[in-house]
Design an enzyme around this catalytic site. Structure first.
Site, mmCIF file in Angstrom:
data_model
loop_
_atom_site.group_PDB
_atom_site.id
_atom_site.type_symbol
_atom_site.label_atom_id
_atom_site.label_comp_id
_atom_site.label_asym_id
_atom_site.label_seq_id
_atom_site.Cartn_x
_atom_site.Cartn_y
_atom_site.Cartn_z
ATOM 1 C CG ASN A 94 -6.659 -21.460 18.621
ATOM 2 O OD1 ASN A 94 -7.133 -21.976 17.619
ATOM 3 N ND2 ASN A 94 -5.898 -22.133 19.465
ATOM 4 C CD GLU A 195 -6.785 -24.929 14.364
ATOM 5 O OE1 GLU A 195 -6.919 -24.987 15.584
ATOM 6 O OE2 GLU A 195 -5.725 -25.229 13.782
ATOM 7 C CD GLU A 316 -3.169 -22.205 12.179
ATOM 8 O OE1 GLU A 316 -2.722 -22.997 13.030
ATOM 9 O OE2 GLU A 316 -4.129 -21.431 12.392
HETATM 10 O O1 AHR Z 1 -0.524 -21.541 15.244
HETATM 11 C C1 AHR Z 1 -0.852 -21.796 16.568
HETATM 12 C C2 AHR Z 1 -2.295 -22.261 16.740
HETATM 13 O O2 AHR Z 1 -2.434 -23.528 16.183
HETATM 14 C C3 AHR Z 1 -3.348 -21.431 16.047
HETATM 15 O O3 AHR Z 1 -3.778 -20.360 16.800
HETATM 16 C C4 AHR Z 1 -4.462 -22.410 15.857
HETATM 17 O O4 AHR Z 1 -5.240 -22.118 14.735
HETATM 18 C C5 AHR Z 1 -3.763 -23.756 15.772
HETATM 19 O O5 AHR Z 1 -4.349 -24.694 16.591
#
Ligand code: AHR
Length: 521
Positions: A94, A195, A316
């Site tokens: 984020n 995202e 992720e």
């Molecule tokens: O990894 C933690 C957060 O999870 C990241 O910043 C985001 O991309 C996801 O929602």
């Protein structure tokens, strides 16, 4: 185990006990001729975000007695190396969607502090592009930079490529040189945002608007450097009913001629305190999602101007549900996302890798979120660190990079979670290293109660009697590690197998993750 799974599981419990003269309850058949694809080294990637204590206080801690003159924590560097991190994603997450990379270059004391509106923090910018790229060189990882596709602009993204990769004496290449880096960093992997489908994201867009932005960013970045690889921001979560399938369809359709990967994210958790559901339902969901996206990629490729591969970058993934309280990003950030992992979470790590290896033809990158302190295998304080339970499978699976993933046949007792399809107690993947004639058989037994006697048959080549055994197991599923107390760690031993008809029997203990190293003669 919850009531829903008990009845079927207990029937199988009878079947799983091997009586004298009976066949084992489970069968695994391996054949080095049944290759799924190469296990790409990037499957053992990781991720470091400006969030909580991942960068500041984790990777980088200026003035700490544990840090070198460059500010990198030496103890963390040493703990990172055995993880075999092949590719490191940065700066978010984020955070990337509000980040201006130009704030993080040049003399540190002159860099501006900025509010970080992704996590409600203050960003000092003392760790920036050059520090990150130096860190990647130190740990031998390929850097993966994620552009700001939220509040950022196309030209900012293009200029970032110019700063890192330009060889001619252009403005940004000269800035890089002025900042101490003469030769280009040559960053090959670039993410087209993070995202962007999520309403929580700064600069969140609908799929059409995102695709328009990403297409122009790809064009400009590729004109700057035609050798880079691009990752589109795919679906960030897979909530049932959420339109993640539609998001991916649009993104793939619009970007199919530009991208090399589509990214996927998922976080799992044992929210119902039901071990078999945790490891079984998550595996089913992951399998379903991978199959859907593989199909979507194939469909998009049908209309490509010039055929080109598109892979999945699962950039992720992890267990994350405890340090997640609150609804706003600032509330979530107040936990520092400092998840303490227990023994069962280390088994979940094996579950993820088995899925990625079974899809080795499409999953060509995967990045654990994250490297240090923030939902991470390494946990620091001012005095030192400890390795969390999930550290060990990460380090062990990474040794299989570059191997050929095998399409193993598995027949094992099953159980059901509510109305879902039957789930096999054994979750299996295998890889073959032709150069060393080794087969690695990765077996998660997700039964909470049953050891599973298993017949393992090998089809091509003669299997030798000597095997290496790596096993994660512990009587208490909830045990965690701590400073000075790394209770949860693997046991290793060598075994002498009783080979009969090019196979052998092996008992996979309840709630365990085993990697057998088998030598072909
Ligand atoms: O990894 C933690 C957060 O999870 C990241 O910043 C985001 O991309 C996801 O929602």
């Amino acid at each position: 185990m919850k009531k829903s799974t008990i009845i079927i599981a207990s029937l199988w419990a009878l079947a799983a006990v091997q009586l004298p003269g009976q066949r084992p309850a489970s069968i695994i058949r391996m054949d080095t001729n049944r290759v799924i694809g190469e296990v790409h080294p990037y499957v053992f990637g990781n991720f470091a975000e400006h969030l909580g204590r991942c960068i500041y206080g984790g990777i980088f801690e200026e003035n700490s007695p544990l840090a070198g003159p460059d500010g990198f924590r030496k103890d963390v560097l040493e703990a990172v190396k055995p993880l075999g991190v092949s590719v490191l994603r940065w700066p978010g997450g984020n955070f990337a969607s509000g980040y201006s990379w130009k704030d993080g270059i040049g003399p540190r004391d002159l860099r501006p502090a900025r509010p970080d509106h992704a996590w409600g923090a203050l960003e000092t910018n003392r760790f920036g592009t050059d520090e990150f790229l130096q860190y990647c060189e130190r740990i031998g990882a390929q850097p993966y930079l994620c552009i700001n596709a939220g509040l950022g602009s196309v030209d900012e993204a293009r200029q970032w490529v110019e700063y890192t990769n330009e060889t001619r004496p252009t403005y940004w290449a000269l800035q890089r040189k002025k900042n101490g880096r003469e030769k280009p960093w040559n960053v090959k992997i670039w993410g087209l945002g993070n995202e962007i489908d999520g309403p929580w994201q700064l600069g969140h867009k609908n799929a059409e608007d995102y695709a328009k932005f990403a297409l122009e960013a790809a064009k400009a970045m590729r004109r700057q450097d035609g050798t880079i690889q691009l990752i589109a921001s795919g679906s960030s979560n897979f909530r049932a009913g959420a339109d993640w399938i539609a998001w991916n369809r649009t993104v793939l359709d619009r970007l199919k001629d530009e991208i090399d990967y589509i990214s996927l994210h998922t976080y799992i958790g044992n929210r119902d305190n039901d071990f078999e559901k945790y490891l079984g339902a998550s595996a089913q969901d992951l399998e379903y999602r991978l199959q859907v996206v593989e199909g979507q990629i194939k469909a998009a490729q049908n209309a490509q101007r010039v055929p080109r591969p598109i892979y999945i970058a699962f950039d992720e993934w992890n267990t994350w549900y405890r340090a997640r309280a609150g609804t706003t990003e600032a509330e979530i950030a107040s936990t520092g996302l400092e998840e303490r992992y227990n023994f069962e979470d280390s088994l979940a790590t094996g579950m993820f890798f088995n899925a990625f290896l079974r899809h080795a033809n499409s999953v060509k990158m995967a990045n654990l979120a994250q490297l240090v302190n923030v939902i991470a295998p390494i946990f620091t304080n001012k005095q030192g660190l400890f390795r969390q339970t999930i550290y060990w499978p990460l380090a062990e699976y990474a040794k299989q990079r570059g191997n050929m993933s095998l399409d193993v046949q598995v027949s094992a007792p099953t159980y059901r979670v509510v109305q879902r399809a039957p789930i096999s107690y054994l979750d299996v993947s295998a890889t073959h290293a032709p150069n060393s004639s080794m087969i690695f058989l990765n077996v998660l037994n997700r039964s909470e109660k049953m050891d599973l006697v298993t017949r393992i048959d090998n089809i091509t080549g003669r299997i030798g009697a000597a095997a290496s055994v790596w096993e994660m197991n512990h009587p208490d599923l909830k045990t965690t590690n701590d400073f000075g107390k790394e209770t949860i760690r693997p046991a290793t031993r060598t075994a002498s197998l009783k080979i009969v008809n090019n196979g052998f029997d092996y008992t996979f203990p309840k709630h365990s993750l085993t990697i057998l190293g088998l030598k072909l003669q």
